[in-house]
Enzyme design. Sequence first.
Site, PDB file in Angstrom:
ATOM      1  CE1 TYR A  37       8.569   5.321   3.050  1.00 40.06           C
ATOM      2  CE2 TYR A  37       7.188   7.295   3.086  1.00 40.06           C
ATOM      3  CZ  TYR A  37       7.580   6.086   3.650  1.00 40.06           C
ATOM      4  OH  TYR A  37       6.987   5.642   4.811  1.00 40.06           O
ATOM      5  NE  ARG A  78       9.409   6.625   8.969  1.00 36.29           N
ATOM      6  CZ  ARG A  78       8.572   6.441   7.936  1.00 36.29           C
ATOM      7  NH1 ARG A  78       8.853   5.509   7.031  1.00 36.29           N
ATOM      8  NH2 ARG A  78       7.493   7.179   7.810  1.00 36.29           N
ATOM      9  CD  GLU A 107       9.287  -7.018   5.254  1.00 39.84           C
ATOM     10  OE1 GLU A 107       8.635  -8.078   5.253  1.00 39.84           O
ATOM     11  OE2 GLU A 107       9.189  -6.146   6.145  1.00 39.84           O
ATOM     12  CB  ALA A 145       1.289   0.411   6.566  1.00 42.61           C
ATOM     13  CG  HIS A 198      10.767  -1.851   5.170  1.00 39.36           C
ATOM     14  ND1 HIS A 198       9.425  -1.650   4.948  1.00 39.36           N
ATOM     15  CD2 HIS A 198      10.887  -3.068   5.745  1.00 39.36           C
ATOM     16  CE1 HIS A 198       8.761  -2.702   5.397  1.00 39.36           C
ATOM     17  NE2 HIS A 198       9.620  -3.582   5.871  1.00 39.36           N
ATOM     18  CG  ASN A 224       8.297  -1.893   0.867  1.00 41.67           C
ATOM     19  OD1 ASN A 224       7.674  -2.025   1.928  1.00 41.67           O
ATOM     20  ND2 ASN A 224       8.901  -0.760   0.529  1.00 41.67           N
ATOM     21  N   PRO A 276       0.789  -1.230   0.000  1.00 38.03           N
ATOM     22  CG  PRO A 276      -0.242  -1.188   2.087  1.00 38.03           C
ATOM     23  CD  PRO A 276       0.454  -2.102   1.134  1.00 38.03           C
ATOM     24  CG  ASN A 277      -0.387   4.355   1.086  1.00 34.16           C
ATOM     25  OD1 ASN A 277      -1.316   4.876   0.477  1.00 34.16           O
ATOM     26  ND2 ASN A 277      -0.535   3.822   2.287  1.00 34.16           N
ATOM     27  NE  ARG A 311       3.940   6.872   1.281  1.00 30.79           N
ATOM     28  CZ  ARG A 311       4.075   5.691   1.908  1.00 30.79           C
ATOM     29  NH1 ARG A 311       4.381   4.614   1.222  1.00 30.79           N
ATOM     30  NH2 ARG A 311       3.907   5.606   3.202  1.00 30.79           N
TER      31      ARG A 311
HETATM   32  C1  DQA Z   1       7.905   1.445   4.122  1.00 28.01           C
HETATM   33  C2  DQA Z   1       7.882   1.667   5.633  1.00 28.01           C
HETATM   34  C3  DQA Z   1       6.490   1.480   6.195  1.00 28.01           C
HETATM   35  O1  DQA Z   1       6.497   1.740   7.595  1.00 28.01           O
HETATM   36  C4  DQA Z   1       5.521   2.430   5.533  1.00 28.01           C
HETATM   37  O2  DQA Z   1       4.211   2.205   6.013  1.00 28.01           O
HETATM   38  C5  DQA Z   1       5.573   2.396   4.061  1.00 28.01           C
HETATM   39  C6  DQA Z   1       6.875   2.308   3.411  1.00 28.01           C
HETATM   40  C7  DQA Z   1       9.284   1.721   3.532  1.00 28.01           C
HETATM   41  O3  DQA Z   1       9.541   1.281   2.414  1.00 28.01           O
HETATM   42  O4  DQA Z   1      10.094   2.422   4.140  1.00 28.01           O
HETATM   43  O5  DQA Z   1       4.566   2.527   3.380  1.00 28.01           O
HETATM   44  O6  DQA Z   1       7.597   0.085   3.863  1.00 28.01           O
END
Ligand code: DQA
Length: 141
Positions: free
Chosen positions: A23, A107, A98, A77, A100, A74, A10-11, A18
């Site tokens: 990011y 954070r 995985e 959240a 990030h 990835n 998501p996102n 963002r």
């Molecule tokens: C993320 C870190 C997560 O906490 C966040 O919700 C994201 C992006 C990252 O790539 O740093 O959407 O996965």
Amino acid sequence: MNRIVMINGPNLNWLGRRDEKHYGKNSLQELEDELSEIARDNGCELLSFQTNSEGEFIDFLQKNYSQAIGYIINPGAYSHTSLAIMDAILSIDKQVIEVHLSNVTSREEIRQNLLTASACDGLIIGFGREGYKLALKSLIN
Ligand code: DQA
């Protein structure tokens, strides 16, 4: 053809919009294009997918299981909350890495639980797009 499957949660479709501090500036499409080229140059195929839905994340993981040599994920959240994605990864006996983009350990408290990563073979955090490239190189090797 060696197929590597990359799933972004998501996102992550909004990379480039963002918070740049966490990011970066580039879009997801640019990241996918760059990684596909690296994969191709190394005799692999990168199959990329992004979804904002937990169920679709799991469906894609399972659907591509037989052809995949490994996964880069990835879960966004969902990394911090999804027992369902964690269970799906646990039933996959292929390399799952995985990634990030941000250094989640520096954070908010709510991001400290890395549920899905605990089921993965590897975890790369805080290196931005470079982290995806490291994951890809590791799977190629
Ligand atoms: C993320 C870190 C997560 O906490 C966040 O919700 C994201 C992006 C990252 O790539 O740093 O959407 O996965």
